[in-house]
Design an enzyme around this catalytic site. Sequence first.
Site, PDB file in Angstrom:
ATOM      1  CG  ASN A 224       0.219   7.208   6.942  1.00  0.00           C
ATOM      2  OD1 ASN A 224       0.261   6.009   6.797  1.00  0.00           O
ATOM      3  ND2 ASN A 224      -0.885   7.825   7.321  1.00  0.00           N
TER       4      ASN A 224
ATOM      5  NE  ARG B 287     -13.741  27.218  52.140  1.00  0.00           N
ATOM      6  CZ  ARG B 287     -15.033  26.880  52.247  1.00  0.00           C
ATOM      7  NH1 ARG B 287     -15.363  25.633  52.550  1.00  0.00           N
ATOM      8  NH2 ARG B 287     -15.985  27.771  52.030  1.00  0.00           N
TER       9      ARG B 287
ATOM     10  CG  HIS C 179      -1.650  15.531   1.399  1.00  0.00           C
ATOM     11  ND1 HIS C 179      -2.794  15.633   2.166  1.00  0.00           N
ATOM     12  CD2 HIS C 179      -1.609  14.253   0.955  1.00  0.00           C
ATOM     13  CE1 HIS C 179      -3.413  14.474   2.188  1.00  0.00           C
ATOM     14  NE2 HIS C 179      -2.713  13.612   1.458  1.00  0.00           N
TER      15      HIS C 179
ATOM     16  CE1 TYR D 143      -3.059   3.147   0.845  1.00  0.00           C
ATOM     17  CE2 TYR D 143      -1.524   3.504   2.661  1.00  0.00           C
ATOM     18  CZ  TYR D 143      -2.543   3.956   1.848  1.00  0.00           C
ATOM     19  OH  TYR D 143      -3.041   5.217   2.027  1.00  0.00           O
TER      20      TYR D 143
END
Length: 516
Positions: free
Chosen positions: A207, A289, A95, A65
Site C-alpha cells: 500500500n 538558435r 493481487h 483497517y
Amino acid sequence: MTEKNKQAEQSKALVIGEGRITIDDVVSVSRGRAVTLAKGEAFRSRIVRGARYLEERLSIGDTVYGVNTGYGESCHTDVPAELVEDLPIHLSRYHGCGLGKFLSPPASRAVMVCRLTSLAQGYSGVRIELLEGIEALLNNNILPRIPEEGSVGASGDLTPLSYIAAALIGERTVLFNGSVRPAAKALAEARIRPLKLAPKEALGIMNGTAVMTALACLAFDRSEYLTRLTARITALASIALSGNKGHFDPRLFALKPHQGQNEVAAWIFNELPSEPGETSRIQDRYSIRCAPHVIGVLRDALTWIRRDIENELNSANDNPLIDPDEGWVLHGGHFYGGHVAFAMDGLKAAVAGLADLMDRQMALLVDHRYSNGLPQNLSGSTGTRAAINHGFKAVQIATSAWAAEALKLTMPAASFSRSTECHNQDKVSMGTIAARDGLRILELTEQVTAALILACSQGVQLREKLSTGHYKKLPAEIRAFHESVAFKYLDEDRPLDEELRAVIEDIHNKRWELYK
C-alpha cells in the site's frame, strides 16, 4: 567524481534508516550497490515498538483497517480474530494479476529500496524481520519478477508490489543467478527463511508508491544526463552546420535569467570555435538558435522534480500509519501518487521536447537546402557512385518516427483518473503509468540522440573536408567528444543499426563525462 571514487562509493552499502536518501542513492542500488539497515538502537527500537503497539491495539479489540477488517470498499467487513493471520496472504495472492512486460532487474532493485526506505520511517507497524527480508533480497540479488501493468497509483502500487510480498513468503517466481526460478527455491539456495507475514505486513509492503517512485528516480537520472548530452550534440550540430556562436553569448542570456537555460547556453557557447565558420545566415534556424530555451526547460524543471520525488521517496506512504510513541493510529491517503504523477507528466513533455529538437536538427543536417553546403543526406559518396548512395536518408526517417512516438506519449496520464474498486478508489493518480510513459519516452529520445550523434559526426567530417583547417580550431572538449564517437566516414551505404545500438549503450552507461 573520478571513476575510482565512483567505484569506491558504489562498494559501500547504502544505510537505510539513518536519514534521507536521494535519487542518486536509488540509482546506485539499482546498479548493484548493497544496502544495510541502520545499526543504531534508536532506529531498531522504533521499528520494534511500532509492531508491538499494533499488537497491543489488536489485543484490546480495537478495529484497525486492513488488519482486522477487509480492504478498500470492504473496510466495513470485520475479520474474525481466528482469520486475522490469514488476511495478509490473501491480500498478496489476490493481487497477483499483473500483466505486461516485467520490470528490468535494475528497476526491480530500485522498487525494493524505495519500499524499504518508506517502511524504515517507522510508521508502518511492521516488524524488523520484514525490513531484513527486503534487505536480504537486495543483497542476494533475488529479484521479484514485477509486471509493469496493473497499478492506478492509488491505493498505491498494490498489484506490482504484491510480487515483493510473494517473493518474501516464497511464492511466485524470481530472477536469481541469471535464471527464472520459483521463489521458494531461490530463498532456500540463498539460505533465507520465507517470512510468515504479520497482520499489517502485506498492506505495509503493497500500500505505497514504491514502483512509481523507483521508476521516477531512474527517469530523473537518465533525463539529467540527457540534458547535458543534448547540449553537447547541439554544439556539434552547430559546428557541422557552420552555425553562429553569437546565439549563445552570455551577454544575451543574462537578460533572460532562467538558471538551467543559461547553464545550457554557456555549455554550448564554450564548445564552439572562436572564429566563425562560413555561415550564410545572420540567424540560424530555431532548432539551433533556440536550443538552450528547449533544453533549459527540462534542466530547470529537474530542480522541482528532484524535490518532489525525494520527498515521496523519504515519506511514510502506506495506510494506516502508526505512531507508537504518541499512541495513535491514523487512516489517510498517503499512498496517493499525485506528486509523482505530475512530476513524470511534466518530465515526459520536456524530454519529448528534446526528441523533437534533435529531430529538427537532423532535418537541417540532411537537407542540402538548409545545411550551409553539406551534401544531400550527408552522403560522403562522390563521382558516379553518388547516384546510388543515400547516406542518412533512412536514419532521418527513423528519427522522425521515434520522435513522433515520443511526442504521442506526452498526454498527461494523470488526466485519465478512473473510479475503481466499487468507487472507493474514485480518484486515482495514474502515477505509475506516467512514470512508465516517461521511461518509454526516454528510450525513444535516446534513440534519436544516438542517430543525431552519428549524423553530427558525419557532418563534422564533411565540414572538415569543405573547410580546410577549421576543425583544428575547435575547443579541446568538443573535439575529443567527436573523436571518441569514432564513426567511420560514410561514403558507401552500410547498415547503421549496430552502430546506433552501440551509441545507445554508451548513453545508458554515461560514457561521456559532460560539463563538470
